[in-house]
Design an enzyme around this catalytic site. Sequence first.
Site, PDB file in Angstrom:
ATOM      1  CG  ASP A  38      38.746  30.836  43.835  1.00 18.01           C
ATOM      2  OD1 ASP A  38      39.310  31.271  44.760  1.00 18.01           O
ATOM      3  OD2 ASP A  38      38.980  31.639  42.867  1.00 18.01           O
ATOM      4  NE  ARG A  70      38.841  35.435  35.902  1.00 20.41           N
ATOM      5  CZ  ARG A  70      39.432  34.562  36.607  1.00 20.41           C
ATOM      6  NH1 ARG A  70      38.315  33.639  37.029  1.00 20.41           N
ATOM      7  NH2 ARG A  70      40.688  34.384  36.737  1.00 20.41           N
ATOM      8  CG  HIS A  97      43.154  35.786  39.882  1.00 18.00           C
ATOM      9  ND1 HIS A  97      43.323  36.068  41.142  1.00 18.00           N
ATOM     10  CD2 HIS A  97      42.030  35.113  39.872  1.00 18.00           C
ATOM     11  CE1 HIS A  97      42.070  35.678  41.894  1.00 18.00           C
ATOM     12  NE2 HIS A  97      41.507  34.860  41.104  1.00 18.00           N
ATOM     13  CD  GLU A 102      35.383  31.804  41.096  1.00 19.54           C
ATOM     14  OE1 GLU A 102      36.657  31.422  40.885  1.00 19.54           O
ATOM     15  OE2 GLU A 102      34.875  33.046  40.894  1.00 19.54           O
ATOM     16  CG  ASP A 149      30.075  51.714  27.141  1.00 14.16           C
ATOM     17  OD1 ASP A 149      29.318  50.876  27.014  1.00 14.16           O
ATOM     18  OD2 ASP A 149      29.866  52.742  28.182  1.00 14.16           O
TER      19      ASP A 149
END
Length: 268
Positions: free
Chosen positions: A182, A77, A52, A156, A91
């Site tokens: 959520d 996240r 977000h 969520e 990576d």
Amino acid sequence: MPIPLTSAPTLADRLRTADRTLYGMWSCGGSPLAAEICAGSGLDLLLIDGEHSPVGLESILAQLQAVAAYPVTPIVRAPIGDAAILKQLLDLGAQNVLVPMVDSVEQAEAMVRAVRYPPLGVRGVGSALARSSRWSRIPDYLARAHELVSLTVQIETAEALAAAGGIAAVEGVDALLVGPADLAASLGLLGQQNHPDVIAAVESVIRAGREAGTPVGVNAFDPATADRYAEAGAAYLLVGSDVTLLARASEALADRFIGPAGGSAAAY
């Protein structure tokens, strides 16, 4: 001769050895400087948000580099549970990844495979080119990578709530994180994170995690609610963010020096 390096403890390591609830906050503004300031706050965890927030791979990398000198555990996240995106995050050096919107055991199992090299998973092999292995300066990185990375999945939705026990029991899922915003929306209670039904749902996930032996965290910016979840057995709590702290503190300044109504509008 290159310097042999070691990896920092993962979120799974921190949770396994903790003798108290861990506390953290979100880095949502995309600023490495703000992330570094937050990393030195004394909190245990810093969650860099790629879902977000206006951040890309370069910003996430810069934030990880900025906080690396501090005794805080960074978590990244992903914007979505996609194997290619997770490969890129791993990576660039994200040891601890969080996948949003995991609704089923099958999705959780797919995310475990995405963060592990074959034969344990499907993560593409490029560690010699990447910061994850510090360009092959972490001994035996390929063989030990599954021990040097932690995976957290988010609960969520109503579907995830029903499957929480099974998701928590998936081998390779190191922790759960409940997203009450959520979850409330999925339960038909949009914007009501502190509704009794939402709180009861969150606490049911905490119980399911404890039964499976998997730590559960909760996003809880309200201090009283955070305290309640800690008492219910939450292993970690995310109790603020850089952007909300700045928003509320700047509003408090305006209230203090101009007044709650904001004064008269300036003419420009």
